[in-house]
Write a protein that holds these residues in place. Structure first.
Motif, mmCIF file in Angstrom:
data_model
loop_
_atom_site.group_PDB
_atom_site.id
_atom_site.type_symbol
_atom_site.label_atom_id
_atom_site.label_comp_id
_atom_site.label_asym_id
_atom_site.label_seq_id
_atom_site.Cartn_x
_atom_site.Cartn_y
_atom_site.Cartn_z
ATOM 1 N N GLU A 156 -0.783 0.259 -6.586
ATOM 2 C CA GLU A 156 -1.861 1.025 -5.945
ATOM 3 C C GLU A 156 -2.060 0.694 -4.472
ATOM 4 O O GLU A 156 -2.417 1.553 -3.678
ATOM 5 C CB GLU A 156 -3.181 0.763 -6.678
ATOM 6 C CG GLU A 156 -3.492 1.760 -7.763
ATOM 7 C CD GLU A 156 -4.996 1.889 -7.969
ATOM 8 O OE1 GLU A 156 -5.740 0.983 -7.570
ATOM 9 O OE2 GLU A 156 -5.408 2.915 -8.529
ATOM 10 N N THR A 157 -1.898 -0.570 -4.120
ATOM 11 C CA THR A 157 -2.130 -0.958 -2.732
ATOM 12 C C THR A 157 -0.908 -0.664 -1.879
ATOM 13 O O THR A 157 -0.999 -0.078 -0.808
ATOM 14 C CB THR A 157 -2.471 -2.456 -2.649
ATOM 15 O OG1 THR A 157 -3.655 -2.673 -3.400
ATOM 16 C CG2 THR A 157 -2.720 -2.871 -1.215
ATOM 17 N N GLY A 160 -0.103 2.891 -0.783
ATOM 18 C CA GLY A 160 -0.999 3.427 0.242
ATOM 19 C C GLY A 160 -0.339 3.462 1.613
ATOM 20 O O GLY A 160 -0.692 4.276 2.467
ATOM 21 N N TYR A 161 0.630 2.569 1.825
ATOM 22 C CA TYR A 161 1.317 2.492 3.122
ATOM 23 C C TYR A 161 2.561 3.371 3.170
ATOM 24 O O TYR A 161 3.337 3.304 4.116
ATOM 25 C CB TYR A 161 1.699 1.037 3.423
ATOM 26 C CG TYR A 161 0.519 0.102 3.401
ATOM 27 C CD1 TYR A 161 -0.456 0.188 4.391
ATOM 28 C CD2 TYR A 161 0.351 -0.828 2.392
ATOM 29 C CE1 TYR A 161 -1.564 -0.642 4.370
ATOM 30 C CE2 TYR A 161 -0.748 -1.669 2.362
ATOM 31 C CZ TYR A 161 -1.705 -1.569 3.355
ATOM 32 O OH TYR A 161 -2.804 -2.388 3.330
#
Lengths: 457, 457
Positions: A156-157, A160-161
């Motif tokens: 999930e993190t 994001g990028y």
């Protein structure tokens, strides 16, 4: 055989990994249609001068959070063979990688190797973050690893990028680094990309005008976002291509969808369809078949490249079977004409890095509304679910946006063909298109060197 | 009294919240020198037409992490009084907030209220994220709350989003929203900012050319970053200002630092200095005094506005005391001339939202290397700690960067004075500077409306 090919602004997608008729269609924007290999292409000059590098790339260019400072190795290639060198301020032509591993792109990008000698240009190819060996998730060393991509888009993190703004900043950082490393501060940079990569090239010139002198965006649907281009744009051109190839073919395809539905709803209907279309495994849903056919037609139109012109090939197959009483037999004749000599046809979409990665990009950012609402479409109705109507039809007419944003139009065409390897069989319009693109870039460079001479030397 | 005032490219900082001589100096870039209030300013026309709004702003414009979608209320003001309306495509002039609460800026920005009638312009003032009432940390409703700012810069994750790229994207999002809300799709936007806000205005035009037709960057040190401007730039101009005011004054200040150090090193030295300079509380370190004096000199030069010309005022004080045998008495006479009628002088820097917030911005992103190495500086040596020498001295000479990036030069000047309220005492050069800026913007708008008429209507 003719089709309106709008270079720069074309509606250039095929569907993959989704069922036909679903609202959340997933456009795919590769340089080439990987389902059809073309052995006739002149092999690009991939020489020993091509070297691979890894840049220690910043994960998050736009924030100063603790995790922003994380880095990952980003892969890029440099071909020094034709470069005139930093002392003569010889130009740098840069390929901005798109939604896949960069390896195969390098091989087929004839625009680079064919024009580098004329420009004395350094060639740089940069892989897009998260694809190939440029995945922040620990790579297995396999640039095609589906697992690494699946892992990163599940995070999930991390995912994001995984977006275009970060990708553009990656390219900016590598290019600034490269110019410094090569002492090539006055070497002008031309960025080039195809399809999604072409959008990146346009946006790069917009957002980093101090780094790129110019951009060549091949088959880049930069205006296919909400409120700018009608949702029917893409499929209306696919339909037009088939209608121009053969009106009978167009009518046959248009009628076939109802017949597929009718048979599918019969007892043992899916078994009948599986047999008729020689599917490798029994159909579980008629969507598998309609999606397969949709992708085939769209792919044929999008990559309608000489000398084979796949739309013509499909229509020849359909038209030659016009005596067959069952319309589905005629459709299948088109399938065979497109992909001959196969013992069976695989109706399920292949899972690849691109299908997974691009799905994420489409879901998070690249929301390109494609739908079918027109009565004259050869495809069944499948409206895109947006509230507002799309009015700016005039945007479909490609015009030069300004003196410096130039549109190179051709009446015929095939997706990204202008930047791929040239062939002996290339028609005149394609040669002319490539020449015009090279001439425009030459003008940019001449002006640049003229200004450089006046003000700096 | 004359000083070289380079509009657009000036070295425009004062120090705050750091000790003089420290390497990590903290430049502050406010529109006005808040330590000296000027009651002579003509009050801006802040009318009942000024309305406050809050926009539900995206925390992270560049990623798709779960926390990216968080929002916070961002404050902006609109003054409708002079707007010609959407139907006439009347322009929108936007103030891009900088490193502080926006309230006071609105009052003093004469450029807006004085020119709005002539342009039939809508006035929009947007507060910079994290300042005033636009802090993602729950606000107490007090736009000057130091606690809210302290809390947000202590939050490791939150403060990561406190940067210029996010601020620019905030402005873009609000302006797109506003044009839609007001049905003002064809109203051109001119962005204006002062100092750090002027840098934002320049960068906004660069990064969002489709949103802003033009930018006015008042006293914006856009080239004061590594390798572009020599570290001595700022203080060499401060020194020059004082030398031009009075050579005796310059010499006195130049000699005073050693004397302060000498006295400070004596037994009871700090007590002697505290008494001589009437400090409100006893000095704990001589740095407190040298920092106070440094800030005073720099502030006087940076905000050297007519009709008072603070550098002249300080030098008059010093020169009139030239009979005093102790050099420190002469220096103190300058302090008194600058800030008369005070019972004591506060040597400790005030903590404010700006001092805390700007400190974070300087530490994370706005690394503006200012140092003192020159022998002719009236300040003691204090080199900036960078490895590479800064060569591009030519960048100090302000020239038009292109036909469209125009530099408005004046031989005299004061920080951001061009966009502040005009006064009856304004000298000719200032009136001329403001007129030239308005004329340039008028040309942009005329060209815009001419093009609009030809191609769209």
């Amino acid at each position: 055989m003719k089709l309106v090919f709008l270079w720069l602004l074309l509606f250039v997608f095929t569907f993959s990994a989704t069922t036909f008729g679903a609202l959340n269609k997933t456009p795919r924007l590769s340089l080439i249609n990987r389902s059809l290999k073309d052995p006739n292409a002149v092999s690009a000059t991939v020489s020993k001068d091509l070297q691979v590098f890894f840049y220690n790339q910043t994960l998050d260019h736009f924030n100063f959070n603790p995790e922003s400072y994380a880095t990952f190795p980003q892969r890029y290639f440099i071909n020094f063979k034709w470069w005139g060198g930093a002392k003569t301020h010889a130009p740098i032509i840069v390929y901005l990688g798109a939604e896949g591993p960069i390896d195969r792109d390098i091989e087929i990008l004839g625009f680079f190797t064919e024009n580098a000698p004329g420009f004395n240009a350094l060639l740089v190819y940069i892989e897009h973050r998260f694809y190939g060996e440029s995945n922040p998730v620990e790579s297995s060393g396999d640039p095609d690893s589906v697992e690494a991509m699946a892992k990163s888009v599940k995070n999930e993190t991390l995912r994001g990028y995984f977006n275009s703004a970060q990708a553009l900043a990656d390219y900016a950082e590598i290019l600034v680094h490269l110019k410094k490393k090569l002492h090539a501060h006055k070497s002008p940079i031309i960025v080039v990309g195809g399809s999604y990569g072409g959008m990146l090239a346009s946006w790069f010139r917009l957002k980093y005008p101090h780094i790129a002198l110019g951009a060549l965006a091949s088959s880049a649907p930069i205006l296919y976002f909400n409120n700018l281009t009608p949702q029917d744009g893409y499929y209306s051109i696919v339909t037009k291509d088939f209608k121009e190839a053969s009106v009978n073919c167009y009518n046959t395809i248009k009628k076939s969808w109802n017949e597929i539905d009718r048979v599918a709803s019969m007892p043992e209907g899916l078994a009948i369809l599986s047999q008729k279309f020689k599917t490798c495994s029994p159909l579980k849903d008629s969507f598998e078949l309609t999606d397969f056919l949709n992708s085939m037609y769209a792919g044929a139109a999008q990559y309608n490249a000489p000398p084979k012109y796949p739309t013509t090939r499909i229509c020849n197959g359909i038209d030659e079977a016009s005596n067959a009483p069952d319309i589905l037999d005629r459709i299948f004749a088109g399938v065979v004409a497109y992909q001959p000599n196969k013992t069976c046809y695989n109706m399920t979409s292949e899972v690849s890095q691109t299908s997974i990665g691009w799905q994420w990009q489409v879901c998070s950012e690249m929301v390109i509304p494609i739908g079918i609402t027109s009565n004259v479409s050869m495809f069944p109705s499948s409206p895109y679910n947006v509230q507002e109507f799309i009015d700016d039809c005039k945007k479909m007419v490609l015009e030069d946006i300004s003196n410096s944003i130039l549109a190179v139009k051709t009446t015929e065409g095939s997706h990204c063909l202008d930047i791929l390897n040239s062939k002996k069989t290339d028609p005149d319009w394609l040669i002319k298109q490539r020449t015009e693109e090279v001439n425009i870039i030459s003008r940019w460079l001449r002006k640049y060197y003229r200004n450089l001479g006046v003000s700096k030397e």
